[in-house]
Scaffold this motif. Sequence first.
Motif, PDB file in Angstrom:
ATOM      1  N   GLU B 148       0.831  -1.213   0.000  1.00 25.72           N
ATOM      2  CA  GLU B 148       0.000   0.000   0.000  1.00 25.72           C
ATOM      3  C   GLU B 148       0.862   1.259   0.000  1.00 25.72           C
ATOM      4  OE1 GLU B 148      -2.404   1.810   3.631  1.00 25.72           O
ATOM      5  OE2 GLU B 148      -3.022  -0.257   3.171  1.00 25.72           O
ATOM      6  N   LYS B 149       1.955   1.219   0.765  1.00 26.91           N
ATOM      7  CA  LYS B 149       2.804   2.406   0.907  1.00 26.91           C
ATOM      8  C   LYS B 149       3.976   2.389  -0.074  1.00 26.91           C
ATOM      9  CE  LYS B 149       0.651   3.967   4.626  1.00 26.91           C
ATOM     10  NZ  LYS B 149      -0.084   5.247   4.639  1.00 26.91           N
ATOM     11  N   ALA B 151       6.550   0.578   0.266  1.00 25.25           N
ATOM     12  CA  ALA B 151       7.566   0.788   1.302  1.00 25.25           C
ATOM     13  C   ALA B 151       8.899   0.157   0.933  1.00 25.25           C
ATOM     14  CB  ALA B 151       7.071   0.198   2.627  1.00 25.25           C
ATOM     15  N   SER B 177       0.111   8.624   8.686  1.00 25.00           N
ATOM     16  CA  SER B 177       0.748   7.966   7.536  1.00 25.00           C
ATOM     17  C   SER B 177       1.453   6.674   7.926  1.00 25.00           C
ATOM     18  CB  SER B 177       1.763   8.905   6.893  1.00 25.00           C
ATOM     19  OG  SER B 177       2.858   9.103   7.769  1.00 25.00           O
ATOM     20  N   ARG B 179       4.311   6.432   8.971  1.00 19.61           N
ATOM     21  CA  ARG B 179       5.726   6.527   8.596  1.00 19.61           C
ATOM     22  C   ARG B 179       6.571   6.608   9.865  1.00 19.61           C
ATOM     23  NH1 ARG B 179       6.028  10.180   3.968  1.00 19.61           N
ATOM     24  NH2 ARG B 179       6.183   8.271   2.736  1.00 19.61           N
ATOM     25  N   GLN B 266      10.545   5.990   3.229  1.00 14.18           N
ATOM     26  CA  GLN B 266       9.736   4.818   2.904  1.00 14.18           C
ATOM     27  C   GLN B 266       9.803   3.726   3.976  1.00 14.18           C
ATOM     28  OE1 GLN B 266       7.917   6.582   0.761  1.00 14.18           O
ATOM     29  NE2 GLN B 266       7.483   4.573  -0.109  1.00 14.18           N
ATOM     30  N   PHE B 268       7.982   2.261   7.305  1.00 13.67           N
ATOM     31  CA  PHE B 268       6.653   2.334   7.943  1.00 13.67           C
ATOM     32  C   PHE B 268       6.549   1.350   9.102  1.00 13.67           C
ATOM     33  CE2 PHE B 268       6.226   3.952   3.709  1.00 13.67           C
ATOM     34  CZ  PHE B 268       5.408   5.061   3.860  1.00 13.67           C
TER      35      PHE B 268
END
Lengths: 364, 441
Positions: B148-149, B151, B177, B179, B266, B268
Amino acid sequence: MKALILVGGFGTRLRPLTLTLPKPLVEFGNRPMILHQIEALANAGVTDIVLAVNYRPEIMTAALKKYEKEYNVKIEFSVETEPLGTAGPLKLAEKILGKDDAPFFVLNSDVICDFPLKEMAAFHKAHGGEGTIAVTKVEEPSKYGVIVHKPDHPSRIDRFVEKPIEFVGNRINAGIYILNPTVLNRIELRPTSIEQETFPAIVKDGGLHSFDLEGFWMDVGQPKDFLTGTCLYLSFLTKKGSKKLTPTSEPFVHGGNVMIDPTATIGKNCKIGPNVTIGPNVVVGDGVRLQRCVLLAGTKVKEHAWIKSTIVGWNSTVGRWARLENVSVLGDDVTVGDEIYCNGASVLPHKSIKANVEAPSIIM
Amino acid sequence: MATLQVPLRGHAGGAPTTKAVILVGGPSRGTRFRPLSLDLPKPLFEVAGHSIIDHCFSAITKIPEIQEVFIIGYYDETVFRDFIKDAARDHPHITIKYLREYQALGTAGGLYHFRDAILKGRPDRFFVLNADVCCSFPLQSMLRLFEEKDAEAVILGTRVPDEAATNFGCIVSDAHSKRVLHYVEKPESRISNLINCGVYLFATETIFPSIRSAMKRRADRPRLVSYPSSDALDSYHVPRSGDEEEKTEVIRLEQDILSDLADNRQFFVLETKDFWRQIKTAGSAVPANALYLMKAWQSQSEELAKPSANILPPVFIHPTATVDPTAKLGPNVSIGPRVTIGAGVRIKEAIVLEDVEVRHDACILYSIIGWSSRIGAWARVEGTPTPVREHSTSVVKNGVKVQSITILGKECSVGDEVRVQNCVCLPFKDLRRDVANEVIM
């Protein structure tokens, strides 16, 4: 013959049990403590008993009425309005104790032994002195008042030495006396001590003798000694081959010295003994281990519990897999939860124990 | 040093590929698991009927795309041979390999050392699981967040009580977020109560370059005691004396890599609301056992004993164990192979290992009973319950710190009616008298 039993106060040393019953009625060997003495006195031919107390609970009056009938004796309360020590109560009861020339017994109510009162009376008559003190041998005389005899006489007392540092003898006052009524003339009606004032005065006149108690003796005025006294008493019964004990042929009896009231029920796979008394209507569950303990009337010990050196008060409940030890004393109607451990817990009546008591303490 | 041929992500147009690494450490790292680790390497210790490493492995097997799993550590090769054999038999589509470090390289150093094996077949990403954590391993959710991110790294985090947080790696994150903004290993002051669970998902294309640059940095200048917050500046250049990990080749994910990644935009965190515990001390196996049993119970596992008047769930009883029907077990009890439990026995919050004999009417609470030990009739082996959220395994009694869980090592014996409380007992001891609050050599 006549006798006086020194009961005294509330028996605070035997709390939490004495928060529920006056000390003389607390069961020792499944019978009220005072009954051991009343029975011994009745057997020795005593007909008049004076109970020296400084309070008179109703429950005592009722109980003693029953014993009067049972043993065919007259029991009177002598109530001190102020504490009179150990000699004052004798003076207070002078009317009864001095009503004839026959000697009278004086018993401390905390003392448990074989009560050889007949032999003691015969001995007293034989030596012709004013008084006789029963004495018992102890291992550590330095904790007590020790009796020293005249050098040329096996029983005539020379002096008392309180808590001797050096060994002077190992016989101590066992709290059982037989005295001529003339002793009453030596006592004034005020707080006074028989040990510290009256006896030394008789000794001075050479009129006090000692009588050796054979067998067991214990002052059971506090829980630790109450348990030890129970062991001594049960051993004594075993030696006598007493029918009061549960036969060792019962599969659950281990090591003997077990006294179980006929109304109590015992579960399967229990191991009980040595030195256990179980009172009326007690229910012991399966797989319970009991040793050196006293279960008073109406207690319930659930399955797999383990109890040692503990007094379980009336109508208390001990949970499954609970473990009680190290002079724990449960008062009346105490509940110990399942799996709980109690190390020297002294628990006041109507409490519920839900967490371990890991070190000796009082649970209010 | 080999050059890195990093594949592009989502290569060859196919579905992304994923591998997994389980970090098991080595025998010299398991000292806190004594006395149990004297007889069995910690990852093989069984809680809730499965070895600690197996709990990690079975979480990995729930991710269908993972076909290759590495175990990295410095135990002898023979240690994991049986585990790997059994795991391969039960999961034929998964390749499992043990990669042995010949010296402790640190968690990141170990990964880097074996990068060729990990990178073979050009996986897009790989999980790293520390074997000494006990949790639900929500790997699927980590993957979802990762995708989704888009990452480069996802870390599993959990909230602990504020006062416990500084014992762990602390994560500061953007609540919205997710993050990671900042990461500090065992800070001196409170930074966050969101902590590192020791479970990661890394993009292969970024993690190895990060490790390499950390190694280069470490070669250039001495190791920092902690990352320079103003409080720590005084001790900036002072290496902790006697700490063998201070060798420059030792590169740890926690200290050396994660803080760098926090600078990366990036990185998370997936915050798990499920259970999480570390398995460090031997005593922590008892809460770990309870948590894994609870998980099995909630997923209606067939392995657990059927509840009854005398079985308070969850309870695991090995099929080869003999339990008298009058014995009461549970909750949170594991009974190992060939154990014999006598009549009227009570066991609660405990692990009873292989070949133990428990005689009638004994009581075992908050304890671990070592292999082939013998517990006498009416004996009581007892620890102290600790709150569920508590991460410590010691309690203070009379001002002295003692182990909350009672642990008997291998082949100990406890006499009839003997009580053992808050003790740790080394193997082959006979306990004939009551003991409390002691370590018995």
